[in-house]
Design a protein around this motif. Sequence first.
Motif, short mmCIF file in Angstrom:
data_model
loop_
_atom_site.label_atom_id
_atom_site.label_comp_id
_atom_site.label_asym_id
_atom_site.label_seq_id
_atom_site.Cartn_x
_atom_site.Cartn_y
_atom_site.Cartn_z
N TRP A 72 42.61 49.64 35.48
CA TRP A 72 42.29 48.85 36.67
C TRP A 72 42.51 49.67 37.94
O TRP A 72 42.02 49.29 39.01
CB TRP A 72 43.17 47.60 36.72
N LYS A 73 43.22 50.79 37.84
CA LYS A 73 43.48 51.64 39.01
C LYS A 73 42.26 52.46 39.41
O LYS A 73 42.27 53.11 40.46
CB LYS A 73 44.65 52.58 38.71
N ARG A 74 41.24 52.48 38.58
CA ARG A 74 40.03 53.23 38.91
C ARG A 74 39.28 52.53 40.04
O ARG A 74 39.62 51.42 40.45
CB ARG A 74 39.14 53.36 37.66
N THR A 75 38.24 53.16 40.55
CA THR A 75 37.51 52.58 41.67
C THR A 75 36.92 51.24 41.29
O THR A 75 36.60 50.99 40.11
CB THR A 75 36.38 53.51 42.14
N GLN A 76 36.75 50.40 42.29
CA GLN A 76 36.18 49.07 42.04
C GLN A 76 34.79 49.18 41.43
O GLN A 76 34.41 48.38 40.56
CB GLN A 76 36.13 48.28 43.35
N VAL A 77 34.02 50.18 41.86
CA VAL A 77 32.67 50.37 41.34
C VAL A 77 32.71 50.69 39.85
O VAL A 77 31.94 50.13 39.05
CB VAL A 77 31.94 51.49 42.11
N GLU A 78 33.63 51.59 39.46
CA GLU A 78 33.70 51.98 38.04
C GLU A 78 34.19 50.82 37.19
O GLU A 78 33.65 50.57 36.10
CB GLU A 78 34.60 53.20 37.86
N VAL A 79 35.20 50.10 37.66
CA VAL A 79 35.73 48.98 36.89
C VAL A 79 34.66 47.91 36.71
O VAL A 79 34.46 47.39 35.61
CB VAL A 79 36.98 48.38 37.57
N ALA A 80 33.95 47.58 37.79
CA ALA A 80 32.89 46.57 37.70
C ALA A 80 31.80 47.03 36.74
O ALA A 80 31.25 46.23 35.96
CB ALA A 80 32.30 46.30 39.08
N GLY A 81 31.47 48.32 36.81
CA GLY A 81 30.45 48.86 35.91
C GLY A 81 30.88 48.80 34.45
O GLY A 81 30.08 48.50 33.56
N LEU A 82 32.16 49.06 34.20
CA LEU A 82 32.67 48.99 32.83
C LEU A 82 32.66 47.55 32.31
O LEU A 82 32.28 47.31 31.16
CB LEU A 82 34.09 49.55 32.78
N MET A 83 33.04 46.60 33.14
CA MET A 83 33.03 45.21 32.71
C MET A 83 31.60 44.75 32.39
O MET A 83 31.36 44.04 31.42
CB MET A 83 33.65 44.31 33.78
N SER A 84 30.65 45.18 33.21
CA SER A 84 29.25 44.88 32.94
C SER A 84 28.79 45.52 31.64
O SER A 84 28.06 44.92 30.85
CB SER A 84 28.38 45.38 34.10
N LEU A 85 29.25 46.76 31.40
CA LEU A 85 28.90 47.46 30.17
C LEU A 85 29.46 46.72 28.95
O LEU A 85 28.76 46.57 27.94
CB LEU A 85 29.44 48.89 30.21
N PHE A 86 30.69 46.24 29.03
CA PHE A 86 31.28 45.52 27.91
C PHE A 86 30.49 44.25 27.61
O PHE A 86 30.22 43.94 26.44
CB PHE A 86 32.73 45.16 28.21
N ARG A 87 30.12 43.52 28.66
CA ARG A 87 29.35 42.29 28.44
C ARG A 87 28.00 42.62 27.80
O ARG A 87 27.55 41.93 26.86
CB ARG A 87 29.14 41.55 29.77
#
Length: 245
Positions: A72-87
């Motif tokens: 969660w310490k990564r950039t907001q853009v990367e975290v949001a992108g990862l969550m989208s990737l998981f979905r």
Amino acid sequence: MSTAEIQPKIAPGGPRHVAIIMDGNGRWATQRGRPRLFGHHAGAKRVREIVEACPDVGVEYLTIFAFSTENWKRTQVEVAGLMSLFRRYISKEMRSLSEYGARVRFIGDRDRLDDKLIKLMGELEAHTVQNTRINLTIALNYGGRDEVARATHRLAQDVASGKLDPDSVDEETLPRYLDTHVLPDPDLVIRTSGEARISNFLLWQSAYAEYEFIDTLWPDFTREEFARLCAAYGGRDRRFGAVKT
């Protein structure tokens, strides 16, 4: 995923349960002049190949580290992108994983994840619950210390309520409260990308696991290298603290 029968090529004494710290997606993308999320997408595609390789080498359980409590310490853009990737990954792979015979479980703290992702995780687990060909466990918002803390909290609640006698608590008790309580401990832990640390992954469960730290970045990790590492495990002398006689 192909539904064709796999002819087993099982290495004698190979690992039953392999856990993988899938590291190196960001560096893989950077080397190609692409954004880090490009590497994460490439890494997600690699998961399918390794899942399919497991029955071929006798691996019954595969656990992969997808997202840590520290990520969660990564950039907001990367975290949001990862969550989208998981979905997207769950939605896209649900049918193929089921048809392949994969039983999917998730470990980690779901409370911080968004509702849509939590719903998809539950649907994938329910959709594959009868499968037995390979057990795939995905560690998502997972941290070993966090898991032990949550398990200890539940254990303490059972002691306080009288469900558990404190004098009966020993090293066999805590595992029953861990996220992995239905899984065997990992025999082999692999970390890709050249880093030689375990990054808070399966701390309790890996007490007697064998480790392989390899230089290959996760998107370049092949089923051939996976098979080689599993075969090498079969040649190790595992004494669990005893002296060979």
